[in-house]
Design an enzyme around this catalytic site. Structure first.
Site, PDB file in Angstrom:
ATOM      1  N   PRO A   7       0.803  -1.234   0.000  1.00 59.03           N
ATOM      2  CA  PRO A   7       0.000   0.000   0.000  1.00 59.03           C
ATOM      3  C   PRO A   7       0.835   1.285   0.000  1.00 59.03           C
ATOM      4  CG  PRO A   7      -0.075  -1.041   2.149  1.00 59.03           C
ATOM      5  CD  PRO A   7       0.644  -2.000   1.239  1.00 59.03           C
ATOM      6  N   LYS A   8       2.145   1.165   0.224  1.00 63.56           N
ATOM      7  CA  LYS A   8       2.952   2.390   0.256  1.00 63.56           C
ATOM      8  C   LYS A   8       3.980   2.426  -0.873  1.00 63.56           C
ATOM      9  CE  LYS A   8       2.306   3.773   4.994  1.00 63.56           C
ATOM     10  NZ  LYS A   8       2.913   4.123   6.282  1.00 63.56           N
ATOM     11  N   ASN A   9       3.629   1.838  -1.982  1.00 54.11           N
ATOM     12  CA  ASN A   9       4.541   1.796  -3.124  1.00 54.11           C
ATOM     13  C   ASN A   9       3.997   2.719  -4.216  1.00 54.11           C
ATOM     14  OD1 ASN A   9       4.931   0.793  -5.901  1.00 54.11           O
ATOM     15  ND2 ASN A   9       6.266  -0.733  -4.970  1.00 54.11           N
TER      16      ASN A   9
END
Ligand SMILES: [Zn+2]
Lengths: 353, 356
Positions: free
Chosen positions: B113-115
């Site tokens: 989710p943080k890419n």
């Protein structure tokens, strides 16, 4: 603080990473930057032999993309050698996918400067053309000619590149500043993109870009005072990146550097900042972590050290807050600029004669 | 830094070099030079997959098997934007059903989710489909796991603005603020929505009360205070145009609350009043407010916000300087400020004016 233990921590990252870090395979250049610049800030470049410095420089140059005449304006540096082919059969080529990436270009040039390279192998013209070609109509920049997102991070990288190569070419600085001003939020911070939330990292990017492009005067005094307060309110021991988020070592750099640039760092609390950063130090393995008690990584180690340098920690080199390199490397860069200027003056004279 | 693992491949996985259907492809090794830095001790699988990826990229093979190969390559490194770019080219060439891709990328986003690259891919596919009907659900799901995920908010904002999905957003934000009144991302989103719906005087009035009600619940919350202040300053409203807010903050103070955000708000409010009285030469006594400003800053510096001791001392200094400027009066003040410009542009007789 044991400088040697941190310098050795970085030099391990310059050598070999375990395979669980494969997800960083595309951005090896940035890990190279954190390690080399980190060793420099630790005033420990002597840890690298002349041969290993040369190897680093050569590897960095292997990332450079030289665009084809009349082709895509993709000059710059890649983040890794993934697309460099070993003994390919005839007609096998990945050249059309080799694009300079602004973040990689910025960090690669920085590594070269830090290690004393004269940038003579850097295709300056192609890089500046590349930077101008990824500027968008809203003033922001994409990371590369295709396949990547655009936002304040690349506004910053573009500014660093133009400043370092001392050439803004066809970059529209005014349009860029308009994008930055539009991204100032109601609370005084700056977002990653227009109406997103204010963020410490992107506030740094915006302020540094204004400074590097000589446009800081575009902030009026009201904006400046709100910005100052927003930045200083991020301190809660160490610094946080957004209101109501936990503090994290790297913001001692992002917020600290932004405060340095606007000449307000002295208003922050040195003692608490220092205590927090040092609480994230691993004195045995080396390195700094984002939170006390978690494991260290090169990113937070580098920014932790820069944060300490702003606090005038003995033994660390002074850090230039906009370009995020040591002042010593910065001076070297300014010297290169002088030499380039002299050369171009000589060329003009020769042409006249 | 996050770790990647190739543990999530199932046991029946076969190396590409052992697959009969790939025997026609000549894998190509990476040329990392004689003395690479930041080298990675790649796993066998990583080398195998990327050797074949280089081969199909170099030969421009756009096929079903090439598409599957990109899936494996991205599982090993979801941050490789060249692989994502080539995957999109394959999807395009094969005219694949993009709704399947939407499903696939949703799963990848849930794992990463943080890419940045995975969100970018999502966005391009949504643009190709010209259909953002699933974006609110997806981002809600991600925000359920981390209500401050910057990528999710950025994507959500983009989808809402591009596809005009404002209708239920305030209700969604309400829900998040009710769950965590300190969620600064939600407050920011509220400001974004309001601005696009139009900040009429009625809306500003309503939202001021919304913010004040949330401050009553938790006074020491920077997010709600920033929102309130931002609303008041938006479109150059001055605080004194909102007597409700003045009463509200003074009552909070009189009831004994000393939240630094309240005190900072009062500093700004009384600063505004002081300077306004001086600038307009009105009959009120500006020093009543000026004393409050200094007193509040001292309280902040010495008791309630000691970490910013130096800052509050600076605010006092700055206030005193601004006050002196305001005393001079707005006309002369402008002359002083714009002195340099005026030297160039003003008519000759005025150049000899007092401000010189
Ligand atoms: Zn961090």
């Amino acid at each position: 603080m044991n400088k040697r233990v941190h310098a050795r921590y970085f030099s391990r990252f310059l050598n070999l990473l375990p395979h669980r870090l494969s997800c960083h395979d595309s951005t090896r250049a940035t890990i190279g930057f954190f390690s080399v610049s980190g060793i420099d800030v630790l005033d420990s470049l002597d840890l690298l032999s002349e041969e290993s410095k040369k190897n680093i420089i050569d590897w960095i140059y292997s990332l450079q993309v030289i665009p084809k005449e009349g082709g895509l304006k993709c000059g710059g540096f890649q983040g890794a050698t993934t697309l460099n082919l070993l003994d390919p059969p005839e007609n096998y080529s990945t050249d059309q996918y080799k694009w300079g990436h602004l973040a990689m270009t910025y960090t690669c040039i920085a590594v070269l400067v830090i290690l004393g390279d004269d940038l003579s192998r850097v295709d300056r013209k192609a890089i500046i053309e590349g930077v101008a070609s990824v500027q968008r109509d809203d003033g922001s920049f994409s990371a590369s000619v295709e396949g990547n997102e655009f936002d304040m991070r690349f506004v910053y990288c573009a500014s660093c590149i133009c400043f370092m190569l001392n050439d803004w070419g066809n970059v529209d600085k005014k349009l860029m500043s308009q994008y930055i001003l539009k991204s100032i939020r109601y609370d005084g911070g700056v977002s990653q993109h227009l109406e997103n939330e204010s963020h410490g990292g992107t506030t740094f990017c915006a302020i540094a870009a204004l400074q590097l492009s000589d446009q800081m005067h575009l902030l009026n005094s009201k904006q400046m005072e709100k910005l100052k307060r927003w930045l200083l309110f991020r301190q809660d021991g160490g610094f946080q990146g957004r209101p109501n988020k936990p503090i994290d070592t790297c913001y001692s750099f992002w917020i600290g550097a932004a405060l340095k640039i606007i000449d307000a760092f002295e208003l922050s609390n040195f003692k608490e900042n220092r205590e927090y950063i040092l609480s994230c130090q691993d004195t045995i393995v080396g390195g700094f972590s984002k939170w006390s008690g978690t494991s260290s990584d090169p990113f937070h180690t580098y920014f932790g050290l820069c944060g300490l340098s702003f606090l005038r920690e003995p033994g660390l080199l002074e850090v230039q807050p906009c370009l995020n390199i040591s002042m010593r490397a910065f001076e070297r860069l300014k010297n290169l600029h002088k030499i380039w200027q002299l050369h171009s003056q000589m060329e003009v004279q020769l042409n006249i004669e | 830094m996050s770790d990647s693992s190739d543990e999530d491949f199932n046991e029946s996985y076969v190396m590409y070099r052992h697959r009969r259907e790939w025997s026609d492809v000549h894998p190509i090794k990476q040329n990392d030079g004689p003395n690479p830095i930041v080298a990675i001790a790649y796993s066998e699988r990583f080398l195998d997959v990327y050797d074949y990826f280089r081969a199909i990229l170099a030969t421009q093979e756009k096929s079903e098997r090439a598409l599957e190969l990109t899936t494996d390559a991205l599982r090993l490194n979801a941050a490789n934007y060249t692989v994502w770019q080539y995957r999109r080219e394959i999807l395009h060439a094969l005219k694949k059903n993009l709704y399947d891709e939407l499903q696939y990328i949703a799963e990848v986003i849930e794992d990463n989710p943080k890419n940045y690259q995975v969100w970018h891919h999502r966005r391009v596919i949504v643009e190709w489909l010209n259909d953002a009907s699933k974006e609110l659900d997806l981002t809600e799901k991600i925000l359920d796991l981390d209500a401050k995920n910057y990528h999710a908010w950025q994507h959500r904002q983009w989808a809402i603005e591009t596809f005009n999905l404002f209708d239920n957003e305030l209700a969604f934000i309400d829900k998040l603020i009710a769950a965590d009144v300190r969620n600064n991302s939600a407050w920011n989103q509220r400001f974004f929505v309001l601005k696009h719906l139009g900040l009429t005087p009625e809306t500003v009035q309503r939202e001021i009360h919304y913010a004040m009600n949330r401050i009553r619940l938790i006074k020491n919350n920077e997010s709600s205070w920033n929102f309130l202040k931002g609303l008041l300053e938006y479109g150059d409203f001055s605080i004194s145009q909102f007597p409700d807010v003045e009463t509200f903050t003074e009552e909070l103070y009189n009831s004994g609350n000393r939240s630094p955000y309240l005190l900072a708000f009062l500093v700004d409010m009384y600063t505004e009043k002081t300077l306004h009285i001086y600038e307009t030469n009105s009959y009120d006594d500006p020093e009543v407010y000026a004393r409050k400003v200094v007193e509040l800053c001292e309280m902040l510096a010495n008791h309630y916000d000691t970490i910013r001791y130096k800052y509050w001392k600076y605010v006092i200094q700055k206030f005193n300087a601004d006050k002196e400027l305001a005393k001079v009066g707005p006309n002369e003040q402008n002359e002083e400020k714009d002195e340099e410009e005026h030297l160039v542009t003003r008519e000759p007789e005025k150049v000899n004016g007092e401000a010189q």
